[in-house]
Design a protein around this motif. Structure first.
Motif, short mmCIF file in Angstrom:
data_model
loop_
_atom_site.label_atom_id
_atom_site.label_comp_id
_atom_site.label_asym_id
_atom_site.label_seq_id
_atom_site.Cartn_x
_atom_site.Cartn_y
_atom_site.Cartn_z
N VAL A 197 -26.68 6.64 -58.30
CA VAL A 197 -26.04 6.78 -57.18
C VAL A 197 -24.59 6.76 -57.77
O VAL A 197 -23.72 7.69 -57.23
N PHE A 198 -24.14 5.88 -58.67
CA PHE A 198 -22.93 5.97 -59.01
C PHE A 198 -22.72 6.71 -60.42
O PHE A 198 -22.51 6.34 -61.39
N ASP A 199 -22.96 8.03 -60.22
CA ASP A 199 -22.83 8.83 -61.43
C ASP A 199 -21.24 9.38 -61.81
O ASP A 199 -20.89 10.08 -62.65
N ARG A 200 -20.61 9.00 -60.78
CA ARG A 200 -19.09 9.38 -60.72
C ARG A 200 -18.16 8.47 -59.78
O ARG A 200 -18.73 7.90 -58.91
N LEU A 201 -16.93 8.38 -60.25
CA LEU A 201 -16.26 7.81 -59.46
C LEU A 201 -15.23 8.71 -58.52
O LEU A 201 -14.56 9.71 -59.17
N PRO A 202 -15.38 9.01 -57.13
CA PRO A 202 -14.63 9.94 -56.51
C PRO A 202 -13.18 9.69 -56.52
O PRO A 202 -12.65 8.69 -56.42
N MET A 225 -15.11 10.73 -64.00
CA MET A 225 -13.76 10.16 -63.27
C MET A 225 -13.06 11.18 -62.94
O MET A 225 -13.25 12.33 -63.09
N PRO A 226 -12.37 10.95 -61.63
CA PRO A 226 -11.57 11.89 -61.13
C PRO A 226 -10.37 12.35 -61.87
O PRO A 226 -9.92 11.64 -62.58
N HIS A 227 -9.70 13.57 -61.24
CA HIS A 227 -8.59 14.16 -62.31
C HIS A 227 -7.37 13.66 -61.43
O HIS A 227 -7.52 13.35 -60.15
N ASP A 228 -6.29 13.45 -62.09
CA ASP A 228 -5.06 13.12 -61.32
C ASP A 228 -4.90 11.97 -60.35
O ASP A 228 -4.41 12.19 -59.46
N VAL A 229 -5.61 11.08 -60.71
CA VAL A 229 -5.67 9.84 -60.14
C VAL A 229 -5.10 8.71 -60.77
O VAL A 229 -5.38 8.56 -62.09
N VAL A 230 -3.99 7.90 -60.28
CA VAL A 230 -3.50 6.78 -61.02
C VAL A 230 -3.31 5.74 -59.93
O VAL A 230 -3.09 5.68 -58.92
N MET A 231 -3.86 4.42 -60.78
CA MET A 231 -3.96 3.36 -59.92
C MET A 231 -3.40 2.15 -60.66
O MET A 231 -3.95 1.20 -61.53
N PRO A 232 -2.12 2.08 -60.26
CA PRO A 232 -1.20 0.95 -61.05
C PRO A 232 -1.43 -0.40 -60.68
O PRO A 232 -1.40 -1.36 -61.33
N SER A 233 -2.33 -0.56 -59.71
CA SER A 233 -2.48 -1.95 -59.11
C SER A 233 -3.54 -2.51 -60.13
O SER A 233 -3.79 -3.82 -59.95
N LEU A 234 -4.68 -1.74 -60.57
CA LEU A 234 -5.62 -2.37 -61.22
C LEU A 234 -5.34 -3.24 -62.60
O LEU A 234 -4.48 -2.61 -63.51
N ARG A 235 -5.66 -4.26 -62.76
CA ARG A 235 -5.37 -5.08 -63.87
C ARG A 235 -6.50 -5.43 -64.83
O ARG A 235 -6.53 -5.66 -66.06
N ARG A 236 -7.89 -5.16 -64.28
CA ARG A 236 -9.00 -5.46 -65.11
C ARG A 236 -9.97 -4.31 -64.72
O ARG A 236 -10.48 -4.43 -63.52
N MET A 254 -4.97 6.79 -65.92
CA MET A 254 -5.48 6.61 -64.45
C MET A 254 -5.37 5.10 -64.39
O MET A 254 -5.07 5.00 -63.17
N PHE A 255 -5.47 4.19 -65.40
CA PHE A 255 -5.05 2.65 -65.04
C PHE A 255 -4.19 2.03 -66.02
O PHE A 255 -4.66 1.47 -66.78
N PRO A 256 -2.98 2.39 -65.75
CA PRO A 256 -1.94 2.18 -66.75
C PRO A 256 -1.74 0.61 -66.99
O PRO A 256 -1.20 0.37 -68.01
N ASN A 257 -2.12 -0.04 -66.15
CA ASN A 257 -1.82 -1.65 -66.32
C ASN A 257 -3.07 -2.28 -66.63
O ASN A 257 -3.03 -3.53 -66.38
N ALA A 258 -4.23 -1.78 -66.54
CA ALA A 258 -5.43 -2.63 -66.80
C ALA A 258 -5.56 -2.78 -68.29
O ALA A 258 -5.68 -1.88 -69.25
N ALA A 259 -6.42 -3.86 -68.44
CA ALA A 259 -7.08 -4.10 -69.74
C ALA A 259 -8.29 -3.61 -69.76
O ALA A 259 -9.06 -3.32 -69.14
N LEU A 260 -8.48 -2.71 -70.97
CA LEU A 260 -9.58 -2.02 -71.36
C LEU A 260 -10.64 -2.43 -72.17
O LEU A 260 -10.07 -3.00 -73.22
N ASP A 261 -11.97 -2.38 -71.98
CA ASP A 261 -13.15 -3.03 -72.92
C ASP A 261 -13.41 -2.24 -74.00
O ASP A 261 -14.05 -1.40 -73.77
N ARG A 262 -12.83 -2.56 -75.02
CA ARG A 262 -13.56 -1.68 -76.27
C ARG A 262 -14.90 -2.45 -77.16
O ARG A 262 -15.48 -1.71 -77.92
N ASP A 263 -15.25 -3.60 -76.66
CA ASP A 263 -16.18 -4.31 -77.40
C ASP A 263 -17.45 -3.99 -76.94
O ASP A 263 -17.74 -4.39 -75.40
N PRO A 264 -18.46 -3.16 -77.09
CA PRO A 264 -19.77 -2.86 -76.38
C PRO A 264 -20.47 -4.04 -76.30
O PRO A 264 -21.57 -4.14 -75.58
#
Length: 265
Positions: A197-202, A225-236, A254-264
């Motif tokens: 179902v969730f093969d993409r984020l629209p 992931m969608p193109h040309d989408v920016v979500m500054p509100s996302l933090r996590r 896309m998520f300029p203020n979010a912490a990203l998880d690099r740890d698998p």
């Protein structure tokens, strides 16, 4: 939380009269016994939180008379849906549904205007109703789709379980929830096409202007992931980078203020 198993003990109202939270286990009792127990709880004026574990085809009407409830958790692998009378529980702030056979949510859910958290965990859910737009105070939404089966006998004979709501329509609906700050989406990690179902984020995800936390769990393939989408509100962003069909640089744009998880791990 106080626990009462109706298969081994009776519900003593005197001991529960001022109890704020109760887990009622009724998987091994007849429906009329559950109905009688819920009827007795009408006099438990202090009860604010109820976790009900059952195995019934329909919830007793007495549940809708517990109008002081602020939190309700329903766990049942038989119950096919919620009664329209759920609308009577207008003080609910949290509703958690772990219902194996739940295919849809009733329109009467729109009456729960104080609801702040909704958790839906189902094998058969087909989509979220438009009436969800009425839940203007909803802050947290969890949608877990378990549409794969270990055993053939678990699969309903009359239809193939499938979340049929287009992702664009789903996210347009969520965009009309101005208080939504936390969204969790999940499905089996062994899902394969056409079950995914969730093969993409629209691109419509950009309409979730208040979203601060996005959690993606148990996905079997990389999410486009969608193109040309920016979500500054996302933090996590709670998902490892390998979950996405995008580079780290693209995710950071896309998520300029979010912490990203690099740890698998």
């Amino acid at each position: 939380m106080h626990v009462v198993d109706l298969a081994h003990e009776s519900l003593e109202l005197a001991a529960l009269r001022d109890l704020p939270a109760l887990e009622l286990r009724a998987e091994a009792v007849e429906p009329d016994e559950l109905a009688a127990a819920l009827a007795r709880l009408r006099d438990a004026r202090g009860l604010k939180s109820l976790r009900l574990r059952s195995r019934v085809r329909a919830l007793p009407p007495a549940l809708a008379e517990l109008r002081g409830l602020q939190q309700l958790d329903l766990v049942d692998d038989t119950l096919p849906g919620l009664p329209a009378a759920i609308s009577e529980l207008t003080r609910l702030r949290s509703l958690r549904l772990e219902l194996f056979h739940l295919a849809s949510l009733p329109r009467s859910l729109a009456a729960l205007t104080r609801l702040r958290a909704l958790h839906v965990d189902s094998h058969h859910l087909c989509g979220l109703p438009d009436c969800l737009r009425e839940l203007q105070e909803l802050r947290e939404l969890t949608l877990l789709l378990r549409h794969l089966y270990v055993h053939d006998w678990e699969r309903p004979a009359h239809f193939r379980p499938r979340f049929e709501q287009p992702l664009a329509a789903l996210f347009l609906l969520l965009a009309d929830l101005p208080a939504l700050t936390s969204l969790t989406l999940g499905e089996p990690d062994n899902a394969s096409w056409p079950d995914v179902v969730f093969d993409r984020l629209p691109a419509e995800i950009a309409g979730l202007h208040a979203l601060e936390a996005l959690t993606l769990t148990s996905f079997g393939r990389a999410i486009a992931m969608p193109h040309d989408v920016v979500m500054p509100s996302l933090r996590r962003l709670d998902a490892h980078l390998s979950r996405f069909d995008a580079t780290e640089a693209e995710l950071r744009r896309m998520f300029p203020n979010a912490a990203l998880d690099r740890d698998p791990g």
